[in-house]
Scaffold this motif. Structure first.
Motif, short mmCIF file in Angstrom:
data_model
loop_
_atom_site.label_atom_id
_atom_site.label_comp_id
_atom_site.label_asym_id
_atom_site.label_seq_id
_atom_site.Cartn_x
_atom_site.Cartn_y
_atom_site.Cartn_z
N GLU A 135 0.77 -1.31 -0.01
CA GLU A 135 -0.15 -0.06 -0.11
C GLU A 135 0.88 1.28 0.05
OE1 GLU A 135 -3.81 -1.48 2.25
OE2 GLU A 135 -3.41 0.82 2.53
N THR A 160 -8.04 -3.04 -1.81
CA THR A 160 -7.92 -1.36 -1.08
C THR A 160 -7.62 -0.77 -2.36
OG1 THR A 160 -7.58 -2.05 1.21
CG2 THR A 160 -7.02 0.19 0.13
N ASP A 161 -8.43 0.20 -2.86
CA ASP A 161 -7.84 1.41 -3.93
C ASP A 161 -7.77 2.48 -3.35
OD1 ASP A 161 -8.59 -1.05 -5.27
OD2 ASP A 161 -10.81 0.13 -5.97
N ILE A 162 -6.59 3.30 -3.77
CA ILE A 162 -6.06 4.33 -3.22
C ILE A 162 -6.24 5.55 -4.01
CG2 ILE A 162 -3.95 5.68 -2.50
CD1 ILE A 162 -3.15 3.15 -1.00
N ARG A 181 -8.74 6.04 1.29
CA ARG A 181 -8.70 4.14 1.03
C ARG A 181 -10.18 3.93 0.72
NH1 ARG A 181 -4.06 5.41 3.86
NH2 ARG A 181 -2.28 4.02 2.99
N THR A 201 -11.99 0.70 0.52
CA THR A 201 -11.51 -0.87 0.95
C THR A 201 -12.96 -1.80 0.85
OG1 THR A 201 -9.64 -0.42 2.45
CG2 THR A 201 -10.42 -2.48 2.89
N LYS A 241 -16.98 1.74 -6.22
CA LYS A 241 -16.34 0.43 -5.37
C LYS A 241 -17.65 -0.42 -4.87
CE LYS A 241 -13.02 -1.19 -3.18
NZ LYS A 241 -12.10 -2.27 -3.96
#
Ligand SMILES: Nc1ncnc2c1ncn2[C@@H]1O[C@H](COP(=O)(O)OP(=O)(O)OP(=O)(O)O)[C@@H](O)[C@H]1O
Ligand SMILES: Cc1ncc(CO)c(N)n1
Length: 276
Positions: free
Chosen positions: A164, A194-196, A205, A207, A245
């Motif tokens: 991460e 998890t995408d940032i 974040r 998640t 998401k």
């Protein structure tokens, strides 16, 4: 939230354009994008860059369209129907990237999501290697949001990303290229999915629990199409990413089990369950 909003009158419907490749298997590319737009109540249009002979196992062939004809499709759509937001997926060649960048500028497309697609999940190349530099120099600076996965973020920044922290550093480096919002997707890391998102000020974040499911063909296309649809509907970028998401999580969770390899997600999962 996806369900409760009223659909606008047909004449005032939200519209989104996808500029991407066709996936004969129906799970990624143009097919994923149009299903996603429809599921999210956005009228979808498309400009096809290349036709792939593809299934859940791999890519068996690629037939690239002439760049000039990609431009003609974009002209046809934008001079008549218009688009509240647009996205790019598989762009295949330098010439196609150049036409797309020129058209985005000509029509003043502001809400542009660039999914810097390079390699299919099966390992097949969807963008010529020499086109990576042109993508970075000519198209990324026109994007509002870019959505690289770990490998794409690594290639674009010359790093190897396996954590991460690495995703955060890559997001910052990509933002320095002039991209307002960088979403680095962590679908290929272990642990939670998890995408940032980095906007130059804050790291956010997004998640979700990792779903134990091999049917993840087209997840990247689907996520970026959902972000595009929510932007078309007027959501701010961080809200659009959060809603997208949720949408991809539901779609992966209800994957259809189509094909012998890595199959498609269920783009219409919120409408019905398989068998109903
Ligand atoms: N097993 C999983 N469970 C939950 N979420 C996942 C899973 N795999 C991927 N995701 C999510 O799906 C989205 C797409 O991420 P991913 O990193 O798979 O994109 P990608 O590699 O570009 O996909 P593709 O090349 O198949 O289009 C992200 O939001 C990621 O977190
Ligand atoms: C046409 C097309 N675009 C994108 C991807 C990446 O998932 C794919 N496999 N095929």
């Amino acid at each position: 939230m996806i369900e409760n909003e009223r659909v606008r009158e047909r004449s005032g419907m939200y519209k989104a354009l996808t500029i991407a490749g066709s996936d004969s298997g129906g799970g990624a590319g143009i097919q994923a994008d149009l299903k996603t737009f429809a599921a999210l109540k956005v009228y979808g249009t498309c400009a096809i860059t290349a036709v792939t002979a593809q299934n859940t196992v791999g890519v068996e062939g690629i037939f690239e369209l002439p760049a000039e004809f990609v431009g003609r499709q974009i002209d046809a759509v934008l001079k008549d129907i218009g688009a509240d937001a647009a996205k790019t997926g598989m762009l295949s060649s330098v010439a196609i990237i150049e036409v797309v960048a020129a058209k985005v500028q000509e029509y003043g497309v502001k809400k542009l999501v660039v999914d810097p697609v390079m390699v299919a999940k099966s390992g097949d190349y969807l963008l010529a290697k020499e086109a990576r530099r042109v993508l970075k120099e000519k198209l990324l600076p026109l994007a509002l949001v870019i959505t690289p996965n770990l490998d794409e973020a690594g290639t674009l920044t010359g790093r190897n990303i396996d954590s991460e922290e690495g995703m955060v550093e890559a997001a910052k480096a990509l933002h320095d290229l002039g991209v307002p919002y960088v979403l680095v997707k962590g679908g290929h890391l272990s642990g939670a999915a998890t995408d940032i998102l980095y906007d130059g000020r804050e790291i956010r974040r997004f998640t979700a629990p990792r779903l134990d499911n091999r049917h993840t063909h087209g997840t990247g296309c689907t996520l970026s199409a959902a972000i595009t649809a929510f932007l078309a509907r007027g959501l701010a970028v961080a809200e659009a990413v959060a809603a997208a998401k949720e949408y991809i999580q539901l779609a992966i969770g209800r994957a259809l089990g189509v094909g012998r390899g890595c199959g498609p997600v269920h783009h219409l999962a919120s409408y019905y369950s398989w068998g109903e």
